[in-house]
Write an enzyme that holds these catalytic residues in place. Structure first.
Site, PDB file in Angstrom:
ATOM      1  N   PRO A 387      -3.529  -8.982  -4.265  1.00  0.00           N
ATOM      2  CA  PRO A 387      -3.469  -9.908  -5.405  1.00  0.00           C
ATOM      3  C   PRO A 387      -4.719  -9.819  -6.270  1.00  0.00           C
ATOM      4  O   PRO A 387      -5.822  -9.585  -5.790  1.00  0.00           O
ATOM      5  CB  PRO A 387      -3.363 -11.284  -4.734  1.00  0.00           C
ATOM      6  CG  PRO A 387      -2.863 -11.011  -3.356  1.00  0.00           C
ATOM      7  CD  PRO A 387      -3.409  -9.677  -2.979  1.00  0.00           C
ATOM      8  N   GLY A 388      -4.536 -10.013  -7.565  1.00  0.00           N
ATOM      9  CA  GLY A 388      -5.657 -10.108  -8.486  1.00  0.00           C
ATOM     10  C   GLY A 388      -6.212  -8.800  -8.982  1.00  0.00           C
ATOM     11  O   GLY A 388      -7.262  -8.782  -9.635  1.00  0.00           O
ATOM     12  N   GLY A 390      -4.586  -6.770 -11.127  1.00  0.00           N
ATOM     13  CA  GLY A 390      -4.103  -6.484 -12.471  1.00  0.00           C
ATOM     14  C   GLY A 390      -2.756  -5.822 -12.545  1.00  0.00           C
ATOM     15  O   GLY A 390      -2.469  -5.119 -13.516  1.00  0.00           O
ATOM     16  N   SER A 716      -5.095   1.385  13.780  1.00  0.00           N
ATOM     17  CA  SER A 716      -6.303   2.011  13.223  1.00  0.00           C
ATOM     18  C   SER A 716      -7.588   1.490  13.850  1.00  0.00           C
ATOM     19  O   SER A 716      -8.669   1.758  13.335  1.00  0.00           O
ATOM     20  CB  SER A 716      -6.350   1.777  11.704  1.00  0.00           C
ATOM     21  OG  SER A 716      -6.404   0.389  11.408  1.00  0.00           O
ATOM     22  N   LYS A 759      -9.894   0.433   2.572  1.00  0.00           N
ATOM     23  CA  LYS A 759     -10.902   0.222   3.614  1.00  0.00           C
ATOM     24  C   LYS A 759     -12.288   0.629   3.138  1.00  0.00           C
ATOM     25  O   LYS A 759     -13.285  -0.047   3.414  1.00  0.00           O
ATOM     26  CB  LYS A 759     -10.518   1.008   4.866  1.00  0.00           C
ATOM     27  CG  LYS A 759      -9.253   0.489   5.544  1.00  0.00           C
ATOM     28  CD  LYS A 759      -8.838   1.378   6.703  1.00  0.00           C
ATOM     29  CE  LYS A 759      -7.566   0.865   7.366  1.00  0.00           C
ATOM     30  NZ  LYS A 759      -7.103   1.745   8.469  1.00  0.00           N
TER      31      LYS A 759
END
Length: 813
Positions: A387-388, A390, A716, A759
């Protein structure tokens, strides 16, 4: 039968003058030539057939007809009434006149106001034209009277009796049958006269009456009249039956309907309401102007006819009107002009977004292909990222760059196929699906429509599968004939640019994912966030909080320094996107706005890094890496989440026991298996790690991943767990500037993992300087943001020995 007195009453009485047969006519003919004895004055008539024995009023206005009527009155001669074949001919001659007519006596000649001429004549017998005579101011011809001496047999009497009964029955079925006509028919005994009288009063075409007049054989004439009377009788019987059935079915609903119609008529006469026909006319014009497809226009016209016959109080009225409004308001033929300037599109994308070079390049390629081949089948772009970052604003920029309208459609939580395809009209409150609702909002057939939160589609159930319904929408082979359940007609979606967004691809159905071309937005580095804040967020929040004046040019009442922005990014936000960063900047400006409003401050206020503590409070984040990794048994891992990348601390400790493994921290099944595999690998390397062989037999090992309220899973964390266990068992401290990711096998091989970009960006955000990544992920190095590549040292490892060597390069703790 009507009398002469009744006919005179029906004629205009004002200034009416009459001429009897025993007086001179009002005008002399003056032709000077006597008519031959076998000649007959002919008066052509339109649409009227006179039968023998029938009294008939005629209006005459043609000069030759007036002259013939005056000559007939002057010389006390009969006149021949003859039907003309083509009524529109003003001066008919031989080919345009029938050959058989009726000899009539002129009973009255009348002139009225405005030079109107009337005659009342009575038919005598049939005649046939022999030849027409020239040289007279009127039409005349030699004729041969047709004498009929039909012997009234029992058969003819029986036919006449049946004809009379049928005629009387038909008259009784009429609502307002003339009583004189009924009595007249009852008093007729001769079959020939009866047939002529009934034929005269039947509602027949002139050609049909002329055919009866020309039928000289009496039985055939009676049969023809009987056929017409029988047909009329069946119509009257059926009409009466329908009327009775309708009357029987009138219930309270119909009574109210009639009352409403009467009320509507009364209001219309009083001028209180608009005529219903005006509404129907406006809808018809709207349908014509909507530019619908042939299929849609047929459906709209059909529904309009239903609406026209439907009372406004009916429950189906509003449903039919709503359906018509949807059909009319959809942009069937509205297509906006498309901008094709790639340079302008590049400028708009660079103006609206900082960074995201690969994403913007792919968008420009997408637009370039659309420019070169507008009718081509373009892929469906899907922006995937936390989120956020664009995703939605990129869709808006694509709309701006192409000059198209933009509409956004959120798919989050959609669990019903009808959300996409619409409900069928049999359901109360049915509406079209969200796709056509978005098209209607956009108002054009070639808009940019963003399908937001595609990864949050509901699962399939008894309501259907919304993801399966989206397959048709996003398939360029099918969406040109998309059929919504509510409309029931096809709509062309082929010219619409569909753009999808998602936080993660794992929950997007496979068939739907196959329709998409995925563009990853991994998140922003600190430098990118600084530039985004300075270029976009600060100005937007200044305006939102009233700190920008509306002067020309506008002035700003507050300045947020770059150092303050960096402090907010580092100490108050830790995210992949910029949403919380914008919230914190808004909190600073709200504080400033309150100060200006309370103290009437007019000068520009400057907010620096030192001013943030009184406004935002103590720092929310601190560098935990050095603090947590200063002891043995701790390693820093890198994790991927739907909200972007993040760091993960793996803690291990040991205690006296019986070789048990304890796992805590809300670990999923995959992560538990990684922990067991890492412990097994450590046990196989006892000699290499200089450990005693019985160390595990008397020890319990506890592996914990902090922030236990947050579920953690994924393939992972194997390398990080392995390094934490090695650190625990050997007593060496892992480097505090190092973070790692990768899965590990029982033979010590380091396996590749996903989410490398996210990451690595998270590592930079957390202050890490060195990362250890699987060697088989080296191909993704170029996709890592340049700032992250410049700020980090990368180690690409193939096996566990390399991981140990790099993790403990600073020596023993």
């Amino acid at each position: 039968m009507p009398t002469i007195s009744q006919i005179l009453i029906a004629l205009p009485q004002e200034s009416l003058s009459t001429v009897d047969t025993d007086h001179s006519p009002p005008h002399a003919n003056g032709h000077g030539r006597p008519l031959p004895e076998d000649a007959m004055l002919i008066m052509p008539v339109r649409n009227i057939v006179l039968f023998p024995g029938i009294i008939l009023p005629l209006v005459i206005n043609r000069p030759r007809s007036i002259a013939a009527a005056q000559e007939a009155v002057r010389s006390d001669r009969p006149i021949g009434i003859l039907l003309q074949r083509e009524p529109e001919v003003d001066d008919p001659i031989n080919p345009n006149l029938h050959q058989i007519g009726t000899i009539a006596m002129v009973l009255r000649y009348l002139t009225g106001p405005n030079n109107a001429h009337h005659i009342i004549c009575q038919g005598q017998k049939r005649f046939q034209i022999i030849e027409y005579l020239d040289g007279y101011p009127f039409l005349c011809a030699r004729i041969e009277p047709i004498e009929t001496h039909d012997q009234v047999t029992k058969d003819l009497s029986a036919h006449g009796h049946i004809l009379k009964q049928k005629a009387l029955e038909a008259l009784h079925l009429l609502p307002h049958a003339p009583e004189d006509l009924v009595m007249g028919i009852q008093g007729i005994e001769h079959p020939a006269f009866l047939a002529d009288v009934i034929a005269s009063y039947l509602d027949l075409k002139p050609e049909e009456k002329q055919d009866i007049l020309e039928t000289l054989e009496l039985k055939s004439r009676i049969d023809k009249v009987m056929t017409f009377v029988g047909h009329r009788l069946e119509v009257l019987r059926l009409s009466k039956e329908i009327s009775q059935q309708t009357q029987e079915k009138v219930d309270e609903h119909h009574r109210k309907y009639l009352l409403r119609e009467q009320m509507k008529t009364i209001r219309k006469e009083l001028g209180e309401t608009e005529d219903r026909s005006e509404e129907i006319r406006e809808l018809s014009e709207a349908i014509e102007k909507a530019g619908m497809s042939e299929e849609a226009e047929q459906a709209a016209r059909k529904e309009l006819k239903k609406l026209e016959r439907m009372p406004e109080g009916a429950s189906e009225y509003s449903m039919a009107r709503t359906y018509l409004d949807w059909l009319i308001e959809l942009p069937w033929s509205v297509v906006d002009p498309i901008l094709t300037d790639i340079g302008e599109a590049r400028r708009i994308l660079d103006h609206d977004h900082y960074g995201l070079d690969k994403v913007k390049r792919r968008i420009l390629e997408f637009l370039a292909v659309r420019k070169l081949r507008p009718e081509g089948k373009s892929p469906i772009l899907c922006f995937v990222g936390p989120p956020g970052v664009g995703k939605t604003s990129l869709g808006q920029s694509i709309a701006r760059a192409t000059g198209r309208k933009f509409a956004r459609l959120s798919l989050g939580g959609s669990h019903d196929e009808a959300d996409i395809r619409g409900h069928r009209r049999t359901y109360i409150g049915a509406l079209p699906g969200n796709i056509l609702q978005a098209v209607r909002r956009a108002g054009t057939r070639n808009a940019v429509i963003m399908l937001d939160e595609m990864d949050k589609l509901g699962n399939s159930g008894f309501h259907g599968d919304p993801s399966a319904a989206l397959l048709e929408v996003l398939d360029p082979e099918q969406n040109s004939t998309f059929r919504d359940n509510y409309l029931g007609v096809s709509f062309n979606l082929a010219e619409i640019i569909f753009i999808a967004t998602a936080n993660m691809l794992d929950t997007v159905p496979g068939a739907l994912k196959d329709r998409l071309e995925v563009l990853h937005l991994p998140g922003y580095t600190e430098e990118e966030k600084v530039q985004i804040a300075l270029r976009y967020l600060i100005d937007r929040q200044l305006d939102a909080n009233g700190l920008t004046t509306h002067n020309d040019p506008p002035t700003k009442l507050c300045t947020l320094t770059e150092s303050a922005v960096r402090r907010i990014i580092h100490d108050y936000t830790r995210e992949a996107g910029c949403r919380n960063l914008e919230r914190e900047i808004g909190a600073v400006f709200r504080h400033v706005a309150m100060k200006i409003a309370e103290d009437n401050v007019t000068e520009n206020l400057v907010i620096d890094a030192e001013d943030l503590h009184p406004i935002l409070g103590p720092t929310k984040f601190e560098n935990e890496v050095a603090m947590r990794t200063s002891v043995s048994g701790v390693a820093t891992g890198l994790a991927w989440t739907p909200a972007g990348g993040d760091i993960l601390f793996i803690e291990a400790t040991r205690m006296p026991g019986k070789d048990s493994l304890i796992l805590t921290g809300q670990l999923g099944d995959v992560m538990k298996e990684s922990a067991r595999a890492a412990l097994s690998l450590v046990k196989t390397r006892v000699q290499e790690l200089a450990l005693t062989e019985d160390i595990f037999e008397k020890t319990d090992i506890h592996i914990h991943v902090p922030a236990g309220a947050i579920p953690k899973d994924g393939p992972s964390a194997g390398v990080a767990i392995f390094i934490a266990l090695v650190s625990l068992m050997t007593g060496r401290v892992c480097r505090n500037d190092l973070a790692m990711t990768g899965e590990i096998s029982l033979r010590g091989q380091v396996l590749p993992v996903g989410g490398i970009k996210e990451k690595v960006v998270a590592a930079v955000r957390a202050g890490i300087t060195t990362v250890m990544l699987p060697a088989r992920n080296r191909k993704e190095f170029e996709e890592i943001p340049e700032e992250a590549r410049n700020r980090l040292t990368f180690h690409w490892i193939d096996d566990a020995n390399q991981a140990i060597e790099i993790a403990f390069a600073t020596g023993k703790g």
